[in-house]
Design a protein around this motif. Structure first.
Motif, mmCIF file in Angstrom:
data_model
loop_
_atom_site.group_PDB
_atom_site.id
_atom_site.type_symbol
_atom_site.label_atom_id
_atom_site.label_comp_id
_atom_site.label_asym_id
_atom_site.label_seq_id
_atom_site.Cartn_x
_atom_site.Cartn_y
_atom_site.Cartn_z
ATOM 1 N N VAL A 51 33.742 30.896 8.332
ATOM 2 C CA VAL A 51 33.279 31.223 9.682
ATOM 3 C C VAL A 51 34.135 32.379 10.178
ATOM 4 C CG1 VAL A 51 32.882 30.419 12.034
ATOM 5 C CG2 VAL A 51 32.659 28.822 10.126
ATOM 6 N N TYR A 52 33.466 33.484 10.513
ATOM 7 C CA TYR A 52 34.173 34.664 11.012
ATOM 8 C C TYR A 52 33.542 35.100 12.331
ATOM 9 C CZ TYR A 52 37.230 35.773 7.078
ATOM 10 O OH TYR A 52 38.238 35.756 6.154
ATOM 11 N N THR A 53 34.351 35.720 13.164
ATOM 12 C CA THR A 53 33.841 36.293 14.403
ATOM 13 C C THR A 53 34.176 37.783 14.440
ATOM 14 O OG1 THR A 53 35.874 35.807 15.650
ATOM 15 C CG2 THR A 53 34.132 34.141 15.673
ATOM 16 N N VAL A 54 33.288 38.526 15.066
ATOM 17 C CA VAL A 54 33.526 39.942 15.318
ATOM 18 C C VAL A 54 32.868 40.251 16.653
ATOM 19 C CG1 VAL A 54 31.542 40.541 13.866
ATOM 20 C CG2 VAL A 54 33.180 42.309 14.517
ATOM 21 N N GLY A 55 33.669 40.650 17.633
ATOM 22 C CA GLY A 55 33.152 40.842 18.980
ATOM 23 C C GLY A 55 32.628 39.524 19.518
ATOM 24 N N ASP A 56 31.395 39.514 20.000
ATOM 25 C CA ASP A 56 30.749 38.304 20.512
ATOM 26 C C ASP A 56 29.794 37.706 19.498
ATOM 27 O OD1 ASP A 56 32.046 38.250 22.966
ATOM 28 O OD2 ASP A 56 30.601 39.622 23.883
ATOM 29 N N LEU A 57 30.019 37.980 18.221
ATOM 30 C CA LEU A 57 29.143 37.469 17.173
ATOM 31 C C LEU A 57 29.895 36.503 16.257
ATOM 32 C CD1 LEU A 57 27.307 40.779 16.154
ATOM 33 C CD2 LEU A 57 26.579 39.066 17.822
ATOM 34 N N VAL A 58 29.160 35.528 15.742
ATOM 35 C CA VAL A 58 29.711 34.553 14.800
ATOM 36 C C VAL A 58 28.964 34.683 13.483
ATOM 37 C CG1 VAL A 58 30.075 32.105 14.309
ATOM 38 C CG2 VAL A 58 30.326 32.952 16.644
ATOM 39 N N LEU A 59 29.698 34.828 12.387
ATOM 40 C CA LEU A 59 29.109 34.938 11.056
ATOM 41 C C LEU A 59 29.374 33.649 10.288
ATOM 42 C CD1 LEU A 59 29.801 37.975 11.992
ATOM 43 C CD2 LEU A 59 29.549 38.541 9.593
ATOM 44 N N LEU A 60 28.292 33.001 9.842
ATOM 45 C CA LEU A 60 28.392 31.757 9.094
ATOM 46 C C LEU A 60 28.014 32.015 7.634
ATOM 47 C CD1 LEU A 60 26.634 29.305 11.591
ATOM 48 C CD2 LEU A 60 29.081 29.786 11.387
ATOM 49 N N ASP A 61 28.911 31.647 6.735
ATOM 50 C CA ASP A 61 28.711 31.805 5.291
ATOM 51 C C ASP A 61 28.371 30.435 4.722
ATOM 52 O OD1 ASP A 61 28.845 32.252 2.589
ATOM 53 O OD2 ASP A 61 30.967 32.798 2.551
ATOM 54 N N ILE A 62 27.109 30.241 4.325
ATOM 55 C CA ILE A 62 26.623 28.927 3.905
ATOM 56 C C ILE A 62 26.034 29.013 2.492
ATOM 57 C CG2 ILE A 62 25.045 27.023 4.428
ATOM 58 C CD1 ILE A 62 25.120 27.891 7.348
ATOM 59 N N THR A 63 26.375 28.026 1.661
ATOM 60 C CA THR A 63 25.825 27.931 0.308
ATOM 61 C C THR A 63 25.126 26.593 0.133
ATOM 62 O OG1 THR A 63 27.588 29.320 -0.612
ATOM 63 C CG2 THR A 63 26.351 27.959 -2.162
ATOM 64 N N TYR A 64 23.948 26.637 -0.519
ATOM 65 C CA TYR A 64 23.212 25.416 -0.864
ATOM 66 C C TYR A 64 23.144 25.298 -2.381
ATOM 67 C CZ TYR A 64 21.817 25.143 4.022
ATOM 68 O OH TYR A 64 21.833 25.050 5.395
ATOM 69 N N HIS A 65 23.417 24.075 -2.884
ATOM 70 C CA HIS A 65 23.371 23.791 -4.322
ATOM 71 C C HIS A 65 22.277 22.766 -4.576
ATOM 72 C CE1 HIS A 65 27.301 25.815 -4.825
ATOM 73 N NE2 HIS A 65 27.636 25.204 -3.713
ATOM 74 N N ASN A 66 21.490 23.000 -5.604
ATOM 75 C CA ASN A 66 20.411 22.096 -5.981
ATOM 76 C C ASN A 66 20.765 21.424 -7.308
ATOM 77 O OD1 ASN A 66 18.024 20.773 -6.411
ATOM 78 N ND2 ASN A 66 16.777 22.615 -6.672
#
Length: 279
Positions: free
Chosen positions: A171-186
């Protein structure tokens, strides 16, 4: 003395004229694009296009993609019959942070080698615009690619169901934005066809006697479009920064296209966002 004053006034007038001329961009300074009536011209922008102006009814255009302008010269019978060449006016393209303008020309009967099928908007063709933008699309893409290069030994949050496993990597923020790094495994042998991914702020604990209050948040940008995946699917999602009390969580709900499709919910606490790293 009078002669000197006259000369001085002429010089000052010339300087003022030069300043006025430099304040604008003139048509003869614009890059040229040649078109014919046999094919479309695609102008490719490095950013999503916000606005287009075509100063002639002889050319029509549309936006088949966010960053692609398609132009077509609608040649009249006289030009088609006799060929020739001439001006078609100016096309103006405005992106998130720039303006670019080009002079359009028609060339009836010109050789195919002289007609461009696509045209890239280059930095030297643009002028900056002071439009309030949190981050431009190229900047968001740059941050997202940097996130993809980072691997945490332990995910921040996890969830599993029906052979599908979800990891919140970063989870990263830059300014007023939030970046979510998500991985799905099957872990199953059945490919997962993504229907939609929804972000909802909901109560942590839900009882039957309680009215569930859910606030859905739309991502403003994501790195990759949704698709099916056989084993692994990783993406970066960008949200506007939002605050919510400790009694609520941000649920990321992934659902499958089939009627009886699998659904998995990844629960993100507000503390995870407060503890986010910054670029």
């Amino acid at each position: 003395m009078k002669i000197l004053l006259v000369i001085l006034s002429l010089l000052l007038a010339g300087l003022n004229l030069d300043a006025q001329e430099k304040a604008g961009t003139y048509r003869d300074e614009l890059p040229d694009i040649i078109m014919d009536g046999s094919s479309s011209l695609h102008i490719i922008s490095p950013e999503p296009i916000r606005y287009v102006d075509i100063s002639t009814h002889d050319v029509v255009g549309d936006l088949p993609e966010l960053n692609v302008l398609r132009l077509k010269w609608v040649s009249d019978s006289a030009k088609s019959l006799y060929g020739g060449s001439g001006g078609l006016g100016v096309v103006t393209v405005i992106g998130e942070s720039f303006i670019a303008q080009y002079r359009l020309h028609y060339a009836g009967g010109a050789p195919a080698s002289a007609i461009a099928a696509s045209f890239d908007i280059l930095p030297r063709h643009t002028r900056p615009l002071h439009i309030p933008v949190e981050l431009t699309t190229p900047e968001l893409r740059s941050h997202a690619v940097r996130l993809l290069s980072r691997h945490n030994a332990k995910p921040i949050r996890q969830a599993s169901t029906y052979g599908i496993h979800a990891d919140l990597n970063n989870v990263y923020t830059v300014g007023d934005l939030v970046l979510l790094d998500i991985t799905y495994h099957n872990a199953t042998n059945l490919a997962y066809d993504i229907d939609e991914l929804r972000f909802k702020i909901e109560d942590k604990k839900i009882t039957k006697a309680t009215n569930v209050q859910s606030i859905e948040i739309e991502p403003i940008w994501q790195l990759y479009p949704h698709s099916s995946f056989k084993r692994t699917y990783r993406n970066i999602y960008v949200l506007k920064k939002a605050t919510f009390p400790a009694s609520k969580v941000l649920n990321v709900e992934l659902s499958e296209k089939q009627i009886s499709g699998r659904t998995i919910t990844l629960r993100i606490k507000y503390r995870d966002i407060l503890d986010a790293d910054t670029f």
